[in-house]
Design a protein around this motif. Structure first.
Motif, mmCIF file in Angstrom:
data_model
loop_
_atom_site.group_PDB
_atom_site.id
_atom_site.type_symbol
_atom_site.label_atom_id
_atom_site.label_comp_id
_atom_site.label_asym_id
_atom_site.label_seq_id
_atom_site.Cartn_x
_atom_site.Cartn_y
_atom_site.Cartn_z
ATOM 1 N N UNK A 1 23.153 -18.164 -2.027
ATOM 2 C CA UNK A 1 22.905 -16.811 -2.515
ATOM 3 C C UNK A 1 22.004 -16.108 -1.502
ATOM 4 N N UNK A 2 22.350 -14.877 -1.160
ATOM 5 C CA UNK A 2 21.505 -14.090 -0.267
ATOM 6 C C UNK A 2 21.114 -12.795 -0.979
ATOM 7 N N UNK A 3 19.824 -12.552 -1.080
ATOM 8 C CA UNK A 3 19.326 -11.285 -1.598
ATOM 9 C C UNK A 3 19.081 -10.345 -0.428
ATOM 10 N N UNK A 4 19.655 -9.152 -0.515
ATOM 11 C CA UNK A 4 19.499 -8.164 0.557
ATOM 12 C C UNK A 4 18.179 -7.431 0.376
ATOM 13 N N UNK A 5 17.104 -8.104 0.736
ATOM 14 C CA UNK A 5 15.768 -7.535 0.581
ATOM 15 C C UNK A 5 15.299 -6.932 1.894
ATOM 16 N N UNK A 6 14.356 -6.047 1.817
ATOM 17 C CA UNK A 6 13.828 -5.416 3.017
ATOM 18 C C UNK A 6 12.469 -6.025 3.340
ATOM 19 N N UNK A 7 11.428 -5.567 2.673
ATOM 20 C CA UNK A 7 10.098 -6.128 2.903
ATOM 21 C C UNK A 7 9.682 -6.946 1.699
ATOM 22 N N UNK A 8 9.014 -8.063 1.969
ATOM 23 C CA UNK A 8 8.562 -8.965 0.917
ATOM 24 C C UNK A 8 7.048 -9.095 1.012
ATOM 25 N N UNK A 9 6.382 -8.934 -0.118
ATOM 26 C CA UNK A 9 4.928 -8.973 -0.148
ATOM 27 C C UNK A 9 4.466 -10.100 -1.072
ATOM 28 N N UNK A 10 3.684 -11.020 -0.538
ATOM 29 C CA UNK A 10 3.137 -12.125 -1.326
ATOM 30 C C UNK A 10 1.613 -12.074 -1.393
ATOM 31 N N UNK A 11 1.025 -11.146 -0.663
ATOM 32 C CA UNK A 11 -0.433 -11.011 -0.659
ATOM 33 C C UNK A 11 -0.790 -9.638 -0.114
ATOM 34 N N UNK A 12 -2.082 -9.363 -0.031
ATOM 35 C CA UNK A 12 -2.538 -8.106 0.559
ATOM 36 C C UNK A 12 -2.666 -6.953 -0.409
ATOM 37 N N UNK A 13 -2.460 -7.210 -1.702
ATOM 38 C CA UNK A 13 -2.604 -6.157 -2.701
ATOM 39 C C UNK A 13 -4.068 -5.992 -3.083
ATOM 40 N N UNK A 14 -4.487 -4.781 -3.358
ATOM 41 C CA UNK A 14 -5.822 -4.516 -3.893
ATOM 42 C C UNK A 14 -5.693 -4.102 -5.354
ATOM 43 N N UNK A 15 -6.639 -4.510 -6.164
ATOM 44 C CA UNK A 15 -6.580 -4.206 -7.585
ATOM 45 C C UNK A 15 -6.893 -5.438 -8.410
ATOM 46 N N UNK A 16 -6.721 -5.334 -9.717
ATOM 47 C CA UNK A 16 -6.118 -4.188 -10.399
ATOM 48 C C UNK A 16 -7.086 -3.026 -10.571
ATOM 49 N N UNK A 17 -6.514 -1.822 -10.692
ATOM 50 C CA UNK A 17 -7.341 -0.664 -10.976
ATOM 51 C C UNK A 17 -7.514 -0.546 -12.491
ATOM 52 N N UNK A 18 -8.025 0.565 -12.937
ATOM 53 C CA UNK A 18 -8.270 0.739 -14.365
ATOM 54 C C UNK A 18 -7.016 0.798 -15.212
ATOM 55 N N UNK A 19 -5.861 0.926 -14.558
ATOM 56 C CA UNK A 19 -4.592 0.996 -15.289
ATOM 57 C C UNK A 19 -3.765 -0.277 -15.100
ATOM 58 N N UNK A 20 -4.395 -1.296 -14.522
ATOM 59 C CA UNK A 20 -3.706 -2.570 -14.343
ATOM 60 C C UNK A 20 -2.763 -2.611 -13.161
ATOM 61 N N UNK A 21 -2.858 -1.623 -12.271
ATOM 62 C CA UNK A 21 -1.938 -1.522 -11.142
ATOM 63 C C UNK A 21 -2.583 -2.012 -9.844
ATOM 64 N N UNK A 22 -1.734 -2.383 -8.899
ATOM 65 C CA UNK A 22 -2.167 -2.867 -7.589
ATOM 66 C C UNK A 22 -1.583 -1.965 -6.503
#
Length: 217
Positions: A105-126
């Motif tokens: 199976x091949x997923x046609x993905x572009x960019x993959x992120x496994x780290x580097x997120x900041x958060x969560x903010x007050x709304x639970x988002x990163x």
């Protein structure tokens, strides 16, 4: 006629069966000659990742008439480990997803992120400063399956955001509130689409291969 048949039989007898498996399964890029993972780079074993496949006329290359089994689940595009992780055949080979006991199976993905997120903010988002623009689709790896994030937003996080919300301002900032309420740094987030198979000036047969642009939830 006999000469033609002999030539055909000789070509068929010399055709090789080669294998490619995901980087996560096989960290060493082998010579492609076996399903098992290679003990070291270039040793007997599967190619590691789509970009690791060697095309050409050599014994350790996928040559005209050979069959390349795509085994396991691959993230095409830029997988974060090898840029441009796609298949670029230069020989008249057969690309087959019917790998014994390990369908491809091949997923046609572009960019993959496994780290580097900041958060969560007050709304639970990163938030992530990333390249490209993915205003329509984002995926999250859930139990081994890339699953579509459910709620497309048109502005930065606020009180209306729920698990599965996402937004890309296309100015270098991506925002997500992952499915399941997990940390964005504890899962895998991906954007689509990208090229995963480029064929030029060769006659390639592609069969039994599952290619997905988006996974259903």
């Amino acid at each position: 006629l006999a000469i033609i048949l002999l030539i055909g039989l000789a070509a068929e007898a010399s055709a090789k069966t080669m294998y490619v498996r995901p980087l996560a399964d096989c960290p060493n890029n082998g010579n492609g000659t076996a399903y098992a993972c290679a003990a070291g780079a270039g040793q007997a074993g599967a190619y590691s990742n789509l970009a690791g496949v060697a095309w050409g006329a050599g014994a350790d290359q996928v040559s005209s008439g050979d069959t390349l089994y795509v085994c396991g689940t691959h993230a095409g595009g830029n997988d974060g480990a090898r840029a441009d992780n796609n298949l670029t055949p230069t020989t008249n080979a057969i690309i087959d997803g019917n790998c014994p006991a390990d369908p491809g199976i091949i997923y046609a993905l572009n960019h993959i992120y496994t780290s580097g997120w900041t958060g969560p903010d007050g709304f639970g988002a990163y938030t992530h400063a990333g390249t490209g623009c993915s205003q329509s689709h984002m995926l999250q790896l859930v139990d081994g399956v890339y699953t579509r994030m459910t709620t497309l937003k048109t502005a930065v996080p606020d009180g209306t955001w729920v698990n599965g919300s996402f937004y890309d301002d296309c100015a270098g900032n991506k925002y997500v509130r992952p499915l399941g309420g997990v940390s964005a740094n504890a899962t895998t987030i991906a954007t689509t689409w990208t090229e995963i198979l480029t064929i030029a000036d060769v006659a390639v047969t592609v069969q039994n291969l599952t290619i997905r642009g988006l996974a259903s939830g």
